[in-house]
Design a protein around this motif. Sequence first.
Motif, short mmCIF file in Angstrom:
data_model
loop_
_atom_site.label_atom_id
_atom_site.label_comp_id
_atom_site.label_asym_id
_atom_site.label_seq_id
_atom_site.Cartn_x
_atom_site.Cartn_y
_atom_site.Cartn_z
N SER A 315 0.81 -1.25 0.00
CA SER A 315 0.01 0.06 0.03
C SER A 315 0.82 1.38 0.14
CB SER A 315 -0.88 0.08 1.21
OG SER A 315 -1.68 -1.08 1.16
N ILE A 316 2.17 1.29 0.90
CA ILE A 316 2.95 2.36 0.66
C ILE A 316 3.59 2.49 -0.73
CG2 ILE A 316 5.09 3.27 1.67
CD1 ILE A 316 4.12 1.79 4.34
N GLY A 317 3.71 1.43 -1.40
CA GLY A 317 4.51 1.53 -2.82
C GLY A 317 3.22 2.15 -3.55
N VAL A 318 2.11 2.02 -3.62
CA VAL A 318 0.98 2.68 -4.35
C VAL A 318 1.07 4.01 -3.90
CG1 VAL A 318 -1.68 2.77 -4.86
CG2 VAL A 318 -0.18 0.42 -4.45
N ILE A 319 1.31 4.41 -2.63
CA ILE A 319 0.97 5.64 -2.36
C ILE A 319 2.21 6.57 -2.96
CG2 ILE A 319 1.18 7.33 -0.56
CD1 ILE A 319 -0.36 5.59 1.20
N ALA A 320 3.63 5.89 -2.76
CA ALA A 320 4.75 6.33 -3.56
C ALA A 320 4.65 6.48 -4.81
CB ALA A 320 5.82 5.32 -3.13
N TYR A 321 3.95 5.68 -5.45
CA TYR A 321 3.84 5.81 -7.14
C TYR A 321 2.96 6.82 -7.35
CZ TYR A 321 3.26 3.97 -11.90
OH TYR A 321 3.22 3.93 -13.13
N ILE A 322 1.97 7.17 -6.74
CA ILE A 322 0.94 8.25 -6.86
C ILE A 322 1.67 9.47 -6.54
CG2 ILE A 322 -1.17 9.39 -6.04
CD1 ILE A 322 -2.28 6.72 -5.46
N LEU A 323 2.45 9.61 -5.36
CA LEU A 323 3.00 10.87 -5.19
C LEU A 323 4.22 11.45 -6.18
CD1 LEU A 323 3.92 10.34 -1.15
CD2 LEU A 323 2.21 11.91 -2.28
N LEU A 324 4.76 10.49 -6.94
CA LEU A 324 5.68 10.73 -7.73
C LEU A 324 5.44 10.78 -9.12
CD1 LEU A 324 8.62 8.30 -6.41
CD2 LEU A 324 8.74 10.79 -6.21
N CYS A 325 4.19 10.20 -9.68
CA CYS A 325 3.97 10.37 -10.93
C CYS A 325 2.38 11.19 -10.99
CB CYS A 325 3.89 9.27 -11.69
SG CYS A 325 2.83 8.02 -11.63
N GLY A 326 1.64 10.98 -9.97
CA GLY A 326 0.10 11.49 -10.20
C GLY A 326 -0.78 10.58 -10.77
N SER A 327 -0.33 9.42 -11.00
CA SER A 327 -1.34 8.28 -11.26
C SER A 327 -1.17 7.27 -10.55
CB SER A 327 -1.17 8.25 -12.96
OG SER A 327 -0.13 7.54 -12.99
N ARG A 328 -2.22 6.34 -10.75
CA ARG A 328 -2.30 5.14 -10.09
C ARG A 328 -1.71 3.90 -10.75
NH1 ARG A 328 -8.72 6.22 -9.65
NH2 ARG A 328 -8.46 6.07 -11.67
N PRO A 329 -0.77 3.11 -10.11
CA PRO A 329 -0.13 2.06 -10.63
C PRO A 329 -1.38 0.89 -11.36
CG PRO A 329 0.24 1.71 -8.54
CD PRO A 329 -0.64 3.05 -8.62
N PHE A 330 -2.29 0.69 -10.52
CA PHE A 330 -3.07 -0.14 -11.13
C PHE A 330 -4.52 0.47 -11.13
CE2 PHE A 330 0.10 -2.18 -8.52
CZ PHE A 330 0.77 -3.11 -9.37
#
Length: 579
Positions: A315-330
Amino acid sequence: MGLCHGKPIETPQNLSENPINPGENNDLILNSSTGKTPKFPFYSPSPFRSTYKDSPANSVSVLSTPLRFLKRPFPPPSPARHIKALLTRRHGSIKPNEATIPEGDECEIIGLDKTFGFSKNFTSHYDLGEEVGRGHFGYTCSATGKKGSLKGLDVAVKILPKSKMATAIAIEDARREVNILHALTGHKNLVQFYDAYEDDENVYVVMELCKGGELLDHILSRGGKYSEEDAKSLLVQILNVVAYCHLQGVVHRDLKPENFLFTSKDEHYPLKAIDFGLSDYVKPDERLNDIVGSAYYVSPEVLHRSYGTEADMWSIGVIAYILLCGSRPFWSRTESGIFRAVLKADPSFDEAPWPSLSSDAVDFVKGLLNKDYRKRLTASQALSHPWLVGHQDVKIALDMIIYKLVKAYICSSSLRKVALRALARTLSIQQLAYLREQFTLLGPNKSGLISITSFKTSITKYSTDAMNDSRVADYVNLVSSLRYRKLDYEEFCAAATSVHQLEGMNTWEQNARNAYEFFEKDGNRPIMIEELATELGLSPSVPIHVVLQDWLRHTDGKLSFLGFVRLLHGVSSRTFQKV
């Protein structure tokens, strides 16, 4: 062990065309009856509010796959239906506009005891204000203390209606939430707990009032993307509190931007984790199996119904992905699609802005979004990652994975110990930094040695009631009771090296080859199949010996590279049951 190692954001015009209206439920998927489209530009809250009842996502359309013998002609069934059934059984009937779990048939058990033993007369102690938010199973209001140490202080009060506690499990969830908050309060990045009250209608959980708003709101106000430095600051705070929770044996199970609040509008003020309504206790050697959480942040192993604290790291990985690129990984318009993406799809790191970000940032996110939970970074390991090294707010905590790995090492054969020592010699300086930190936290003596009892002594300073409730303390006592000589730093590194996590790195093949070369020089020798079986603790049986033949080189009877790698992973008789 210890290792240090999308879609593009919408334009501002598109963001204004689909505004998020905080005053209404924002449906995750297309509503077949109203024709409404999703209102999220790149991110949405938990999809469990109202999507289950009318959503077509509860069934999976049949793909045009040719029928093949010995193969499933259809895609696997969606976990969405099972989540609905599980949550309905767990919490009974709850209206979709009042909680983020689906509406189900009434299943309240008559005669449930809904008394908690909390304080009484809430209204005589607090003046209740306006509603400030809604969570899974209740709502939160502001309030002001009328007497005592909190007189005149603005607080937040989470109100849990007893009428919604339709099952014994729901009652236990409420009790556990209060117990966890009470046990863990005091951490800088966890909302402070003050008291709990109850009357015939409600449970009132009095907590610190955070006036800075949700992390989600701040993400949206920025158009959905943070700089690396700003993202680091947020993720360090998130990891600090999660590492603290995991050490106590508490898994949050619903980490998402909505569940982190700023204490002030200024983002330089602390970020606080909230909403432990779905949290649970878990021992390092146990797995949970109930499916809970929010679809965009749920980990693959949760959908497989066998998970531990590693689910929070996803879940933290998903949050990190969103913070850095502004979109959801899945992403998908249906729960079924989201779950299939989580299980099968890989997040994109090819589109902007990923090519312009540092390689350490990309490696950090990939380390958290590894679908194999055994290869995923722990919270303490993530804090030791090169991307976060040097950040002033990093607080490295004892990592419970160290206890698991050392326990497995002590119980391993002498041959595997030699193999692990060879592998530890291949670790880089950055990879060893985390292990050095953990070794120091265990309190080596003046001679630079740690005893097994040090594992128990070192953790007592961090122990809370939650650690006892989660039975982590029992596990620590078990590890500490093992008889073994004292470990120096070199042997500790061998014991605390996770082969699975090394396997998840790009350098794994080189590590394994180099380790095998060290093993060839120091520990490899001719060995008979019978001796190997005895060394591995395997009972003599024909199938096992047939398999073990592949482990040895026919030329000289020494362990082959394949056998060496398999030995690193550790084996038992159970490993060969499928042979």
